[in-house]
Design a protein around this motif. Sequence first.
Motif, PDB file in Angstrom:
ATOM      1  N   ARG A 260      83.349 137.599   7.822  1.00 45.55           N
ATOM      2  CA  ARG A 260      82.947 138.104   6.490  1.00 45.55           C
ATOM      3  C   ARG A 260      81.611 138.832   6.568  1.00 45.55           C
ATOM      4  NH1 ARG A 260      80.057 139.287   2.992  1.00 45.55           N
ATOM      5  NH2 ARG A 260      80.012 138.655   0.795  1.00 45.55           N
ATOM      6  N   SER A 261      80.681 138.341   7.382  1.00 40.88           N
ATOM      7  CA  SER A 261      79.347 138.949   7.483  1.00 40.88           C
ATOM      8  C   SER A 261      79.380 140.328   8.140  1.00 40.88           C
ATOM      9  CB  SER A 261      78.409 138.035   8.271  1.00 40.88           C
ATOM     10  OG  SER A 261      78.919 137.801   9.581  1.00 40.88           O
ATOM     11  N   GLN A 288      82.363 147.862  -2.280  1.00 39.80           N
ATOM     12  CA  GLN A 288      81.437 146.868  -1.738  1.00 39.80           C
ATOM     13  C   GLN A 288      82.064 145.483  -1.810  1.00 39.80           C
ATOM     14  OE1 GLN A 288      78.119 147.368  -4.502  1.00 39.80           O
ATOM     15  NE2 GLN A 288      78.678 145.484  -5.558  1.00 39.80           N
ATOM     16  N   ASN A 290      81.037 141.565  -2.729  1.00 39.50           N
ATOM     17  CA  ASN A 290      80.020 140.889  -3.521  1.00 39.50           C
ATOM     18  C   ASN A 290      79.728 139.491  -2.965  1.00 39.50           C
ATOM     19  OD1 ASN A 290      79.892 143.050  -5.483  1.00 39.50           O
ATOM     20  ND2 ASN A 290      81.880 142.317  -6.215  1.00 39.50           N
ATOM     21  N   ASP A 291      78.659 138.897  -3.447  1.00 40.42           N
ATOM     22  CA  ASP A 291      78.235 137.584  -2.944  1.00 40.42           C
ATOM     23  C   ASP A 291      79.299 136.507  -3.155  1.00 40.42           C
ATOM     24  OD1 ASP A 291      75.854 138.673  -2.132  1.00 40.42           O
ATOM     25  OD2 ASP A 291      74.738 138.050  -3.924  1.00 40.42           O
ATOM     26  N   ASP A 292      80.136 136.682  -4.186  1.00 39.61           N
ATOM     27  CA  ASP A 292      81.176 135.687  -4.464  1.00 39.61           C
ATOM     28  C   ASP A 292      82.481 135.992  -3.719  1.00 39.61           C
ATOM     29  OD1 ASP A 292      82.086 137.897  -5.799  1.00 39.61           O
ATOM     30  OD2 ASP A 292      82.252 136.927  -7.767  1.00 39.61           O
ATOM     31  N   ASP A 293      82.414 136.911  -2.749  1.00 42.31           N
ATOM     32  CA  ASP A 293      83.571 137.300  -1.927  1.00 42.31           C
ATOM     33  C   ASP A 293      84.580 138.172  -2.666  1.00 42.31           C
ATOM     34  OD1 ASP A 293      83.124 136.533   0.695  1.00 42.31           O
ATOM     35  OD2 ASP A 293      83.693 134.461   0.309  1.00 42.31           O
TER      36      ASP A 293
END
Length: 397
Positions: A260-261, A288, A290-293
């Motif tokens: 994921r990273s 993009q 997002n932080d919540d995947d």
Amino acid sequence: MTATEDGALESADRVGSILWGVQEHDPAAAPRDTVFQLLDTILQPECELVILFCSPQFHIEDVANAVAAYGVTARIMGCTTAGELTPLGHRHGTIVGLSFAAKHFVASIKVIEQLAGFEIAEGLAVARGLLAEHEIAEQRLSMPRSFSILINDGLSMREEAIASAFGNALGHVPLVGGSVGSRPSMNEPNMFLDGRVLNNAALLSLIATDLDFRVFHTQHFEPRDQKLVITKADAARRMVMEINAEPAGQEYARLLGLKRSELTPAIFASHPLVLRAGGRYYARAIQQVNDDDSLHFFCAIDEGIVLSIAESGDLVDDLESLFERIRRDLGPVQAVLGFDCILRYIEMEQGQMLPSVSRLLAENNVVGFNTYGEQFGTMHMSQTFTGIAFGRGRADG
């Protein structure tokens, strides 16, 4: 091509009916002077239409005010870019413009505002009304053919409905165009017409010409065999929360064999998701993660859609083949008006393809901009190159 003392780059074809010019952004210069210098370069004695594509380093309000102050009878429309396409190659920090001679072109333009409340029925009526108006205006040309240009405010996220309505209403008239954004992290206007700044709007232009032309769109992706299903999404915001009932970002990365990273704009550019419709594949490009995947897309997306991950092919070879076909159909090309997705630019940059692509832009007199999505016919898509190529001879009717 020559450089003037004031820095404007003059058209390579001063005897044709389409003239182009490029003006660099100069922090020390007044925006008005920069715009005046460009218009001095490209305006023709009898000019029907001017289109300006402006780097976000220029404020649209400043450009529009300069256009109003310049004072010409020709219609002048413009928008911001995510990068400029010029016969000098790819540029950032410029205004590139082109003008169309009244001897060979007739333009009719309609502004559509308040896109947040846009309804397809309204769009159909607007386009049909403009078409009726245009059919009268184009009679001053001998044996004309028409095309349409649609410039959308991409922040409205209404491009699918707009392209569908206008494309269907215009029928046989081909439609191409692109979506524009605003300055990063700022809510600034991104379009203007004749000195008037436009917010949350679209510009629909019908243009008739007695010159031969070709509309086109191309992409360079091939789908993999593996399929995936959107299992949770927010269609209104173009957000996907789950793919195959798993967190979207994690599942997309897993299918690519990545962590994921490791997801970056370069990965999104080289591995779009594609949708099969009407026997063709259309990219649904990721903007993009997002932080919540969740994944934010450039185009419409919804639950239940079956997609494939695509592999990038040879972008340069695809462009070379495109321009070869165009020249074979048209003969010598006078100019190309182009709309190229920003994700394609990212891929070119990452793959060190910019010199080769810039050479092709120069060889074919391409003027246009990097978009946040492209319009072609009734479709809004991404990661394509669309446009119109103009020949030097008259259309055969």
